[in-house]
Enzyme design. Structure first.
Site, PDB file in Angstrom:
ATOM      1  N   GLU A  81     -13.750  -2.213  -2.396  1.00  0.00           N
ATOM      2  CA  GLU A  81     -14.007  -2.364  -0.961  1.00  0.00           C
ATOM      3  C   GLU A  81     -15.386  -1.849  -0.569  1.00  0.00           C
ATOM      4  O   GLU A  81     -15.725  -0.691  -0.833  1.00  0.00           O
ATOM      5  CB  GLU A  81     -12.936  -1.642  -0.135  1.00  0.00           C
ATOM      6  CG  GLU A  81     -13.169  -1.792   1.364  1.00  0.00           C
ATOM      7  CD  GLU A  81     -12.000  -1.364   2.220  1.00  0.00           C
ATOM      8  OE1 GLU A  81     -12.137  -1.391   3.461  1.00  0.00           O
ATOM      9  OE2 GLU A  81     -10.945  -1.008   1.663  1.00  0.00           O
ATOM     10  N   ASP A 129       0.834  -1.201   0.000  1.00  0.00           N
ATOM     11  CA  ASP A 129       0.000   0.000   0.000  1.00  0.00           C
ATOM     12  C   ASP A 129       0.868   1.250   0.000  1.00  0.00           C
ATOM     13  O   ASP A 129       1.890   1.313   0.695  1.00  0.00           O
ATOM     14  CB  ASP A 129      -0.885   0.028   1.248  1.00  0.00           C
ATOM     15  CG  ASP A 129      -2.321  -0.367   0.966  1.00  0.00           C
ATOM     16  OD1 ASP A 129      -2.746  -0.280  -0.207  1.00  0.00           O
ATOM     17  OD2 ASP A 129      -3.020  -0.763   1.909  1.00  0.00           O
ATOM     18  N   LYS A 151      -0.258  -0.485  -4.378  1.00  0.00           N
ATOM     19  CA  LYS A 151      -1.693  -0.181  -4.445  1.00  0.00           C
ATOM     20  C   LYS A 151      -1.926   1.229  -3.940  1.00  0.00           C
ATOM     21  O   LYS A 151      -1.357   1.632  -2.927  1.00  0.00           O
ATOM     22  CB  LYS A 151      -2.506  -1.168  -3.607  1.00  0.00           C
ATOM     23  CG  LYS A 151      -4.015  -0.878  -3.623  1.00  0.00           C
ATOM     24  CD  LYS A 151      -4.816  -1.955  -2.905  1.00  0.00           C
ATOM     25  CE  LYS A 151      -4.720  -1.881  -1.411  1.00  0.00           C
ATOM     26  NZ  LYS A 151      -5.282  -0.592  -0.848  1.00  0.00           N
TER      27      LYS A 151
END
EC number: 2.1.2.11
Length: 274
Positions: free
Chosen positions: A183, A85, A114
């Site tokens: 998500e 991330d 990401k």
């Protein structure tokens, strides 16, 4: 083959073939276990802020935190694709800042990065991809911006939000992502995006119609203080660990540990040493 190294290109080719198995892990032991279990992707998530470091949100996580934890995961896991991330503040200022941050993560073992956000960060995605680092997108509930976009609530339950989700996904695809995490969006919106984009979608709390699923390691094994409603706890490891440490404490207090099998003895008498 199950033993083959997983790459971003291989994940891209898995769309529509078999479900992608991804796990969020943060350190050497959890990554080692995930690798042994045969997962396809390990995400070193900025959720480590809450899960491992005890922060109230992901906003306190720094690039240095991510570099340290990514390096630990990379030392443990050999087969899965390792995705790191990009934390809050590491890519927002400019495309050059985004590339610099991505390079820092790649240097310690990240094989992809990401980042959260849609079309507003497409230029950052393109810059990182052009620098030779694969990028995974992240849409729907984006924790780094949860307060700005209405808190921790499900996304894309209506037509307008679903349309925005699709447009953002298409923008990320055009910028060069090899996959997209969705998500906490409605299952119907996730299914629509999955059908309409050529890259794999990986769901977390977004239903059953994506190309893959991802859950936090600690949620799977029961180590999280608060398990989200969309996660499944497969074992209560916290209970097992509390019982083990409790037994250890009792053994120490009662003189049962260490036992003879845990002791190293001298090779010669020591009583007359002065």
């Amino acid at each position: 083959m199950p033993g083959d190294k997983v790459t971003a290109r291989r994940i891209l080719k898995m769309k529509g073939s078999r479900p992608i198995v991804a796990v969020t892990a943060y350190d050497y032991p959890t990554a080692w276990i995930a690798d042994e279990a045969g997962v396809d992707v390990i995400l070193v998530g900025d959720s480590l802020g809450m899960v491992v470091l005890g922060y109230p949100s992901t906003l306190q996580v720094t690039l240095d935190d991510m570099v340290r934890h990514t390096a630990a995961v990379a030392r443990a896991a050999k087969r899965p694709l390792i995705v790191a991330d990009m934390p809050f503040g590491s890519y927002e200022p400019s495309s050059s800042a985004a590339v610099e941050s991505a390079v820092a993560l790649a240097r310690v073992g990240a094989e992809a990065v990401k980042l959260e956000g849609g079309s507003e960060y497409a230029d950052r995605v393109k810059a990182i991809v052009d620098a030779g680092i694969p990028v995974m997108g992240h849409l729907g509930l984006t924790p780094q911006r949860a307060m700005r976009i209405g808190g921790y609530r499900p996304r894309a339950r209506g037509r307008d939000e679903a349309r925005r989700l699709l447009l953002d996904a298409e923008s990320l695809v055009e910028a060069g992502v090899f996959s997209i995490v969705l998500e906490f969006v409605s299952e119907e919106a996730a299914e629509m995006v999955t059908r309409r984009v050529p890259v794999p979608t990986i769901c977390i709390g977004s239903g059953r119609r994506c190309d893959g699923q991802i859950i936090v390691f600690h949620d799977i094994v029961g180590l999280s203080r608060h398990t989200p409603p969309f996660a499944k706890k497969y074992v209560d490891a916290r209970r097992i660990m509390v019982e083990a440490v409790t037994r250890y404490a009792e053994d120490v207090r009662n003189g049962r540990f260490p036992g003879e099998e845990h002791v190293v003895h001298a090779k010669e008498p020591l009583e007359d040493i002065s």
